[in-house]
Design an enzyme around this catalytic site. Structure first.
Site: not given
Length: 336
Positions: A35, A212, A276, A310
């Site tokens: 993110d 999102e 993200h 990630r």
């Protein structure tokens, strides 16, 4: 019913050649940071705020070049509470400079209900966000109480906006949609939220119905809002909305929505679940840069939320003749 104007893909979301990596970006920029939000501040530093795998703290790091973020020391500026609000699932911090102060917007749950997440804000009056005191400003209220996450903020024509993801009041348990609202202060919204997009296409509804992580890029007389969809494994992908910069951004009819992903996994390049994202620029401001996370493998054992790999990545954005961004494919890692 949301009314979203649709246009020919050949005009707004046409397929173009894959984007090549900018030669001065060495991926991954930072390992095990999801993110990611990177901002190039007035002091000449790139600041990175991102989710740590432990979901227990907010850290910042900075460097004068994107490639320096990985080696930059991480400064922990806030840790979760032992119990109560802000005691679990500390996700998606974003750092913003507003009216001479720094603000961190982030998502947090409770230790007794870790996935009952809401939006929260920290404030720091120091000129340097790695110094001074980060003060808890509490929950950023959106108008109703439900699963809410991934706040971002941007200003346009003198008006500041908040965009975020939240479960609509009457929605199913595992569904999130993207909302926008005007802000009257950095800590509050003014007036009701407007629903911009809900998961409607098959690629937005893999395992979970998810829209999102909104991110905003204003260019060429338009506002481009990317978002991420589906489960956080290899199915994770980016979609995009677009609106004229002089339109009423709280009117869903002002926005067009791509019916296909604009950025998705690439088996050829060995990158899976990109999304993200945030946006920044080169130091000289001439090149727009997409910052995102992705994994280097498709198959995950267990819940992907607890797979730590990630990695923060970046690549240059190219632009189509119609003025819309082309993200291409997530670029391959350099050969060892």
């Amino acid at each position: 019913m949301i009314r979203i104007l649709r246009v020919s893909l050949s005009l707004l979301f046409a397929v173009a050649a894959p984007v090549m990596a900018s030669p001065d970006i060495l991926n991954p920029l930072v390992k095990q940071r999801a993110d990611p939000q990177v901002t190039l501040a007035a002091d000449g530093y790139y600041y990175l705020a991102a989710t740590v795998p432990e979901y227990d703290r907010i850290e910042l790091r900075r460097a004068h070049a994107l490639n320096g973020l990985g080696a930059a020391p991480a400064k922990v500026v806030w840790r979760r509470h032992a119990s109560g609000p802000m005691s679990a699932n500390i996700w998606a911090p974003e750092l913003h400079r507003i009216d001479g102060k720094w603000f961190l917007y982030f998502t947090a749950g409770r230790s007794d209900a870790p996935f009952d997440v809401r939006l929260y804000v920290l404030e720091n009056a120091a000129a340097d966000p790695l110094e001074g005191e980060w003060i808890e400003r509490g929950q950023l209220k959106t108008g109703w109480e439900s699963f809410a996450l991934d706040a971002t903020t941007f200003a346009l024509k003198g008006q500041r906006y908040l965009a975020w993801a939240q479960r609509p009041p009457s929605a199913a348990k595992h569904m999130t949609a993207i909302y926008i609202a005007r802000m009257d202060t950095p800590l509050s919204i003014a007036g009701p939220a407007a629903l911009l997009t809900m998961p409607e296409y098959a690629w937005e509804r893999v395992k979970f119905d998810v829209n999102e992580a909104p991110a905003v890029l204003v260019r060429n007389g338009r506002v481009f809002m990317t978002y991420s969809a589906s489960a956080t494994d290899a199915n994770y992908a980016m979609g995009m909305l677009a609106a004229p910069a002089d339109a009423d951004l709280l009117d869903a009819a002002s926005w067009t929505k791509s019916p296909v992903p604009v950025f998705a996994s690439s088996a050829t390049n060995g990158q899976y679940g990109p999304g993200h994202n945030s946006f920044t620029t080169s130091v000289d401001g001439k090149t727009d840069i997409l910052v995102y996370h992705a994994r280097q493998y498709r198959d995950i054992v267990g819940d992907p939320l607890f797979d730590p790999n990630r990695h923060t990545r970046a690549q240059a954005i190219s632009w189509r003749q119609d003025g819309s961004p082309e993200f291409g494919l997530p670029v391959a890692d350099p050969m060892p």
